[in-house]
Design a protein around this motif. Sequence first.
Motif, mmCIF file in Angstrom:
data_model
loop_
_atom_site.group_PDB
_atom_site.id
_atom_site.type_symbol
_atom_site.label_atom_id
_atom_site.label_comp_id
_atom_site.label_asym_id
_atom_site.label_seq_id
_atom_site.Cartn_x
_atom_site.Cartn_y
_atom_site.Cartn_z
ATOM 1 N N TYR A 1 25.180 29.481 90.918
ATOM 2 C CA TYR A 1 26.238 28.719 90.822
ATOM 3 C C TYR A 1 26.767 28.094 89.353
ATOM 4 O O TYR A 1 25.809 28.113 88.507
ATOM 5 N N ASP A 2 27.866 27.643 89.352
ATOM 6 C CA ASP A 2 28.143 27.298 88.078
ATOM 7 C C ASP A 2 29.239 26.077 88.458
ATOM 8 O O ASP A 2 29.926 25.989 89.411
ATOM 9 N N GLU A 3 29.715 25.348 87.345
ATOM 10 C CA GLU A 3 30.907 24.314 87.314
ATOM 11 C C GLU A 3 31.846 25.032 86.534
ATOM 12 O O GLU A 3 31.686 25.531 85.226
ATOM 13 N N HIS A 4 33.385 25.204 86.882
ATOM 14 C CA HIS A 4 34.371 25.570 86.166
ATOM 15 C C HIS A 4 35.322 24.423 86.569
ATOM 16 O O HIS A 4 35.728 24.291 87.762
ATOM 17 N N PHE A 5 36.197 24.216 85.364
ATOM 18 C CA PHE A 5 37.185 23.200 85.577
ATOM 19 C C PHE A 5 36.987 22.098 86.718
ATOM 20 O O PHE A 5 37.707 21.663 87.359
ATOM 21 N N GLY A 6 35.737 21.481 86.550
ATOM 22 C CA GLY A 6 35.124 20.199 87.538
ATOM 23 C C GLY A 6 35.089 20.488 88.757
ATOM 24 O O GLY A 6 34.699 19.760 89.447
ATOM 25 N N ASN A 7 35.008 21.909 88.992
ATOM 26 C CA ASN A 7 34.538 22.195 90.503
ATOM 27 C C ASN A 7 33.376 23.278 90.342
ATOM 28 O O ASN A 7 33.198 24.094 89.585
ATOM 29 N N PHE A 8 32.594 23.287 91.452
ATOM 30 C CA PHE A 8 31.524 24.151 91.543
ATOM 31 C C PHE A 8 31.881 25.369 92.448
ATOM 32 O O PHE A 8 32.917 25.407 93.373
ATOM 33 N N TYR A 9 31.354 26.496 91.881
ATOM 34 C CA TYR A 9 31.528 27.812 92.589
ATOM 35 C C TYR A 9 30.091 28.587 92.673
ATOM 36 O O TYR A 9 29.159 28.477 91.778
ATOM 37 N N GLY A 10 29.786 29.041 93.816
ATOM 38 C CA GLY A 10 28.478 29.996 93.944
ATOM 39 C C GLY A 10 28.665 31.020 94.723
ATOM 40 O O GLY A 10 29.208 30.953 95.813
ATOM 41 N N THR A 11 27.603 31.767 94.560
ATOM 42 C CA THR A 11 27.293 33.012 95.363
ATOM 43 C C THR A 11 26.462 32.776 96.514
ATOM 44 O O THR A 11 25.188 32.580 96.229
ATOM 45 N N PRO A 12 26.906 32.928 97.783
ATOM 46 C CA PRO A 12 25.681 32.810 98.489
ATOM 47 C C PRO A 12 24.366 33.850 98.793
ATOM 48 O O PRO A 12 24.803 35.072 98.788
ATOM 49 N N ARG A 13 23.475 33.715 98.737
ATOM 50 C CA ARG A 13 22.234 34.594 98.359
ATOM 51 C C ARG A 13 21.917 35.116 99.926
ATOM 52 O O ARG A 13 21.905 36.250 99.785
ATOM 53 N N SER A 14 22.197 34.314 100.873
ATOM 54 C CA SER A 14 21.617 34.783 102.002
ATOM 55 C C SER A 14 22.405 36.092 102.634
ATOM 56 O O SER A 14 22.001 37.397 103.141
ATOM 57 N N PHE A 15 23.764 36.038 102.239
ATOM 58 C CA PHE A 15 24.821 36.913 102.570
ATOM 59 C C PHE A 15 24.614 38.165 101.687
ATOM 60 O O PHE A 15 24.608 39.425 102.205
ATOM 61 N N VAL A 16 24.519 38.098 100.372
ATOM 62 C CA VAL A 16 24.616 39.032 99.320
ATOM 63 C C VAL A 16 23.015 39.971 99.836
ATOM 64 O O VAL A 16 23.095 41.291 100.241
ATOM 65 N N GLU A 17 21.942 39.258 99.964
ATOM 66 C CA GLU A 17 20.649 39.928 100.232
ATOM 67 C C GLU A 17 20.953 40.623 101.644
ATOM 68 O O GLU A 17 20.400 41.803 101.740
ATOM 69 N N ARG A 18 21.161 40.301 102.844
ATOM 70 C CA ARG A 18 21.339 40.886 104.002
ATOM 71 C C ARG A 18 22.335 41.826 104.054
ATOM 72 O O ARG A 18 21.985 43.158 104.358
ATOM 73 N N GLN A 19 23.320 41.950 103.135
ATOM 74 C CA GLN A 19 24.487 42.928 103.140
ATOM 75 C C GLN A 19 23.946 44.160 102.102
ATOM 76 O O GLN A 19 24.091 45.197 102.584
ATOM 77 N N LEU A 20 22.947 43.862 101.335
ATOM 78 C CA LEU A 20 22.658 44.966 100.517
ATOM 79 C C LEU A 20 21.593 45.783 100.949
ATOM 80 O O LEU A 20 21.404 47.127 100.659
ATOM 81 N N LYS A 21 20.896 45.406 102.332
ATOM 82 C CA LYS A 21 20.205 46.323 103.284
ATOM 83 C C LYS A 21 21.072 47.354 103.940
ATOM 84 O O LYS A 21 20.524 48.483 104.012
ATOM 85 N N GLU A 22 22.672 47.171 103.855
ATOM 86 C CA GLU A 22 23.088 48.194 104.424
ATOM 87 C C GLU A 22 24.250 48.836 103.803
ATOM 88 O O GLU A 22 24.705 50.090 104.063
ATOM 89 N N HIS A 23 24.823 48.004 102.833
ATOM 90 C CA HIS A 23 26.208 48.187 102.178
ATOM 91 C C HIS A 23 25.955 48.278 100.497
ATOM 92 O O HIS A 23 25.166 47.351 100.093
ATOM 93 N N ASN A 24 26.923 48.717 99.727
ATOM 94 C CA ASN A 24 27.120 48.117 98.583
ATOM 95 C C ASN A 24 28.173 46.936 98.506
ATOM 96 O O ASN A 24 28.889 47.042 99.625
ATOM 97 N N VAL A 25 27.644 46.037 97.757
ATOM 98 C CA VAL A 25 28.441 44.812 97.861
ATOM 99 C C VAL A 25 29.232 44.503 96.515
ATOM 100 O O VAL A 25 28.731 44.903 95.348
ATOM 101 N N ILE A 26 30.285 43.834 96.643
ATOM 102 C CA ILE A 26 31.195 43.600 95.638
ATOM 103 C C ILE A 26 31.448 42.161 95.316
ATOM 104 O O ILE A 26 31.433 41.614 96.468
ATOM 105 N N LEU A 27 31.286 41.761 94.018
ATOM 106 C CA LEU A 27 31.381 40.519 94.014
ATOM 107 C C LEU A 27 32.364 40.349 92.641
ATOM 108 O O LEU A 27 31.923 40.805 91.842
ATOM 109 N N GLU A 28 33.213 39.219 92.888
ATOM 110 C CA GLU A 28 34.063 38.746 91.641
ATOM 111 C C GLU A 28 33.832 37.443 91.190
ATOM 112 O O GLU A 28 34.143 36.413 91.871
ATOM 113 N N ILE A 29 33.282 37.468 90.079
ATOM 114 C CA ILE A 29 32.859 36.109 89.631
ATOM 115 C C ILE A 29 33.031 36.238 87.918
ATOM 116 O O ILE A 29 33.070 37.343 87.462
ATOM 117 N N ASP A 30 32.892 35.012 87.479
ATOM 118 C CA ASP A 30 33.213 35.011 85.851
ATOM 119 C C ASP A 30 31.891 35.636 84.976
ATOM 120 O O ASP A 30 30.811 35.772 85.766
#
Length: 188
Positions: free
Chosen positions: A71-100
């Motif tokens: 997670y990180d802070e940009h322009f005064g707000n927090f942004y973060g990548t949910p770990r549980s979702f990514v780890e769960r999805q990677l068991k079955e699919h390629n995952v795509i993520l759009e971040i800085d």
Amino acid sequence: MNHLLFVLSGPSGVGKGTLVRELMREDPTLALSVSCTTRAPRRGEVDGREYYFLTEREFRSRIDENDFLEYDEHFGNFYGTPRSFVERQLKEHNVILEIDVVGGLNCKRMMPEACVLILIKPPSMEALTDRLGHRGTESPEALRGRLSRVKYELEQEPLYDYVVVNDDLARAKRELQEIIKRENRKGE
Ligand code: ADP
Ligand code: 5GP
């Protein structure tokens, strides 16, 4: 086959969201990781689609629960990548993520085997400024904030696995599809 986490990074307004939508339309097996943020939704944004919109208190409690891959802070707000979702999805699919870029590099650190870093570049600064202006979603101040980060983001190019210039949308999409295919073949 091992599934992969494709991270698309690049300056705000370069076309990441547009490219991701195009990729998902043609390959519904790709799982999109939806980030959490404390910033207010823009007009037309839907909770759970563009972002999960959280209060700062909710976000902080998820930090405490170690629920973000990064997670990180940009322009005064927090942004973060949910770990549980990514780890769960990677068991079955390629995952795509759009971040800085900083988020992308942190993902690579957390998941060096799975993570493929792709930097999306604008054809020129003028094109980038035009696109952000045309999108019409930022106040002049927010626009300045986003543009001031561009140089820094583009300087991270050597740390990225691939660079794609988003000049013509259809061409850039095809290049991304080729990268995804190539990386998947490596893991077969
Ligand atoms: P990001 O997600 O990187 O902030 P967006 O996907 O919201 O960027 O794109 C910013 C604007 O640029 C949008 O209005 C989008 O329609 C436009 N855009 C995206 N790709 C292209 C392209 N290849 N050529 C022209 N305009 C584009
Ligand atoms: P925006 O407010 O324009 O949607 O996004 C602002 C910045 O936050 C962009 O550079 C975007 O890539 C970044 N961002 C979006 N989601 C995440 C995330 O989950 N983690 C990090 N570190 N940055 C993110």
